[in-house]
Design an enzyme around this catalytic site. Structure first.
Site, PDB file in Angstrom:
ATOM      1  CG  HIS A   5     -39.943   0.115  32.682  1.00  0.00           C
ATOM      2  ND1 HIS A   5     -40.044   1.238  31.824  1.00  0.00           N
ATOM      3  CD2 HIS A   5     -40.824  -0.872  32.416  1.00  0.00           C
ATOM      4  CE1 HIS A   5     -40.890   1.129  30.696  1.00  0.00           C
ATOM      5  NE2 HIS A   5     -41.346  -0.137  31.090  1.00  0.00           N
ATOM      6  CD  GLU A  37     -44.814   0.571  32.752  1.00  0.00           C
ATOM      7  OE1 GLU A  37     -44.083  -0.184  32.045  1.00  0.00           O
ATOM      8  OE2 GLU A  37     -45.620   1.134  32.100  1.00  0.00           O
ATOM      9  CG  HIS A  49     -36.637 -14.048  40.371  1.00  0.00           C
ATOM     10  ND1 HIS A  49     -36.367 -15.367  40.077  1.00  0.00           N
ATOM     11  CD2 HIS A  49     -35.667 -13.253  40.558  1.00  0.00           C
ATOM     12  CE1 HIS A  49     -35.022 -15.141  40.124  1.00  0.00           C
ATOM     13  NE2 HIS A  49     -34.324 -14.155  40.193  1.00  0.00           N
ATOM     14  CD  GLU A 109     -32.402 -14.495  43.745  1.00  0.00           C
ATOM     15  OE1 GLU A 109     -32.602 -13.972  42.738  1.00  0.00           O
ATOM     16  OE2 GLU A 109     -31.522 -15.089  44.078  1.00  0.00           O
TER      17      GLU A 109
END
Lengths: 177, 177
Positions: B25, B92, B119, B165
């Site tokens: 994550h 998360e 990003h 993105e």
């Protein structure tokens, strides 16, 4: 399948317009690409799937992942770019050319002020073995598994100082409420 | 399989000590969880896999993903926590209690100074349809597909201003050099 989280305010079922969406990658800027590539390929066993140069804009992108099926990685460069963008769990490192020669430059980890991004996280099958592996490779720890309030959770730092959480899923069942 | 990226300085083959490691994550702080959950479950079709409260430390963690097999999500809370940490492509969100009531608080996107994180990225099967879907949902654009130097790449903002993105793998084959 119904789970208790489906009733939490704000949560709604996935609309059909989102079919096929994939959370593909997270981008972090890296000051010295060779240093970061050595770290992520050795310490976390990632594969460099693709390197993309953008001379006009003076940057290079490195896409790393742990592919489930390495035999499925296309040899053709264009096909490999498309393959890379279709995977889950990709780390994109951006190298702005010349950053490695700027003595003033240190990227921001997002945990000091101003806060935003916190960390990336790897899960591992054996947390104790991973902790030993990190020591073998002289990885810098932010928090060992026996420190702090959250036991069985490790935080290490990557070469730019970004935090990497490391957990063992089978030891995480009792986390939180 | 040999690919040209295997010869880049710093890159080495995955050591056996990293077998079973999973990039699980990425953590971002979210000021108003209900707003962020509505955004990620509706606009990107993510499922809230697990919510973990930590009253002693006054924060809550929300784990979102797009599971390949929703039928495999365990109903038991502890089993679901372990399942969540074993997945790829998880987002998360950390909610520090009370952040939604602090008029001064705005999280840092990592692209303004000081820079670091850049990003997250979703890939989608149809970029034009996704762009229309974002408009339908009044999503804020940073860059549309026909703007800037990188055509066929979209950037939108999440409710905290983090950049997302959006790419279509089959349109990305010619990206970079």
């Amino acid at each position: 399948m119904a789970i208790s989280e489906d009733q939490i305010p704000g949560v709604e079922p996935a609309p059909r317009e989102t079919e096929g969406f994939v959370l593909n990658h997270t981008m972090l800027r890296a000051k010295e690409p060779q240093r970061s590539l050595a770290f992520y390929t050795r310490v976390f066993g990632m594969r460099l799937l693709r390197k993309l140069d953008f001379p006009e804009m003076q940057f290079t992108l490195y896409f790393l992942a742990r592919p489930d099926d390495p035999a499925a990685i296309p040899e053709d460069d264009g096909e490999r770019t498309a393959y890379t963008f279709g995977q889950k769990g990709v780390l994109e490192l951006t190298h702005n050319w010349g950053s490695e020669n700027d003595p003033e430059l240190a990227y921001h980890d997002g945990n000091a002020e101003p806060q935003g991004f916190g960390h990336i996280c790897f899960s591992v099958p054996d947390l104790a073995a991973a902790e030993h592996w990190f020591d073998t490779n002289n990885v810098e720890f932010k928090k060992r598994s026996d420190q702090g309030k959250m036991k069985n959770v490790i935080f290490v730092k990557d070469p730019d100082g970004y935090w990497i959480e490391v957990v063992q899923p089978s030891l995480s069942k009792g986390l939180g409420q």
